[in-house]
Scaffold this motif. Structure first.
Motif, PDB file in Angstrom:
ATOM      1  N   LYS A   1      -0.513  -2.226  -6.494  1.00 29.26           N
ATOM      2  CA  LYS A   1      -1.094  -3.545  -6.204  1.00 29.26           C
ATOM      3  C   LYS A   1      -1.466  -4.233  -7.505  1.00 29.26           C
ATOM      4  O   LYS A   1      -1.995  -3.609  -8.424  1.00 29.26           O
ATOM      5  CB  LYS A   1      -2.352  -3.375  -5.343  1.00 29.26           C
TER       6      LYS A   1
ATOM      7  N   ASP B   1       1.403  -5.075   1.156  1.00 28.50           N
ATOM      8  CA  ASP B   1       0.393  -4.215   0.524  1.00 28.50           C
ATOM      9  C   ASP B   1       0.464  -2.794   1.074  1.00 28.50           C
ATOM     10  O   ASP B   1       0.285  -1.822   0.334  1.00 28.50           O
ATOM     11  CB  ASP B   1      -1.016  -4.791   0.740  1.00 28.50           C
TER      12      ASP B   1
ATOM     13  N   ARG C   1       2.265 -10.678   3.414  1.00 33.30           N
ATOM     14  CA  ARG C   1       1.635 -10.074   2.231  1.00 33.30           C
ATOM     15  C   ARG C   1       0.840  -8.831   2.600  1.00 33.30           C
ATOM     16  O   ARG C   1       0.834  -7.841   1.873  1.00 33.30           O
ATOM     17  CB  ARG C   1       0.690 -11.084   1.565  1.00 33.30           C
TER      18      ARG C   1
ATOM     19  N   ASN D   1       3.141  -8.610  -3.972  1.00 32.51           N
ATOM     20  CA  ASN D   1       3.056  -8.822  -2.514  1.00 32.51           C
ATOM     21  C   ASN D   1       3.524 -10.223  -2.130  1.00 32.51           C
ATOM     22  O   ASN D   1       4.156 -10.421  -1.089  1.00 32.51           O
ATOM     23  CB  ASN D   1       1.659  -8.507  -1.965  1.00 32.51           C
TER      24      ASN D   1
END
Length: 248
Positions: free
Chosen positions: A38, A21, A17, A6
């Protein structure tokens, strides 16, 4: 190079960011043709793609101050006909830092610098946002005291803040919190409806002579000052627990 996916995406200037995500959760990001998740890390030589398109390296950073008029929505969703991106029609990809309600007006920042977005939106930064608010009927000292001391909204009590009466039904408020539609909700709890809400300052920057609907670039000095103000931001990957720190 070894950074989180990210952060890598935000540093290209593609989005913040938090938005990165979302792209990752939707399975739209790949690293070397493998769907990213992630927590993945990006190494030197890795090819990162979003929707099958390779991410380009970041161009020079852009910082814009806009005096947002009423009726413009602070979203990058182009399906929303009133979105701020089409309104500004800037030639390269930028995104707003935080939000102002569609009915609200005033100062908002836009940038392609995902890293500074992340720092500014952290709840821990406690950056000041100043607003001039008009409500539908006269206010009194009790109203001012209640707004100053905290109002129960969204399952919590708002932080104590500066509130000053400016006219029979107008007041100035300085927030360091950014709960969703915070000022409107606070007023509603006290039996008032906001008829006009204008953000006149974010941190060290004011509207100055910026007319409604107009925008300008930050000066070099303003960029330096903003970076100094956010320099104390924690270096962790944590966001601010779903609280958009630049809401009204």
């Amino acid at each position: 190079m070894d950074i989180s996916i990210n952060k890598y995406i935000s540093e290209t200037g593609f989005c913040s960011r938090r938005e990165a995500d979302k792209y990752i959760e939707q399975g739209r990001v790949t690293i070397n043709d493998n769907i990213a998740s992630k927590g993945n890390r990006v190494q030197a030589g890795d090819v990162v793609e979003i929707d099958g398109e390779p991410l380009k390296k970041k161009k020079s950073t852009v910082y814009i101050a806009l005096n947002k008029p009423k009726g413009v929505t602070c979203t990058t969703d182009l399906k929303d006909k009133s979105n701020i991106i089409d309104y500004l029609n800037y030639p390269s990809r930028i995104f707003p830092i935080g939000r102002l309600d569609k009915r609200s007006e005033g100062l908002i920042f836009l940038t392609n610098d995902g890293d500074i977005v992340n720092k500014i939106l952290r709840a821990g930064n406690q950056h000041e946002k100043e607003y001039i608010v008009t409500v539908d009927k006269p206010i009194d000292l009790e109203f001012v005291k209640a707004m100053r001391n905290g109002v129960r909204i969204l399952g919590t009590v708002t932080q104590k803040c500066f509130v000053q009466q400016e006219g029979s039904n107008k007041f100035r408020i300085i927030l360091t919190q950014g709960l969703n539609r915070q000022i409107r909700r606070m007023c509603e709890v006290l039996g008032f409806e906001v008829t006009s809400l204008k953000r006149v300052r974010i941190m060290n920057m004011t509207l100055k002579d910026l007319a409604p609907g107009k925008w300008r670039y930050f000066t070099k000095e303003e960029i330096t000052n903003i970076n100094a103000l956010v320099a104390s931001s924690s270096k962790t990957e944590k966001g601010n627990q779903g609280n958009e720190g630049m809401d009204e």
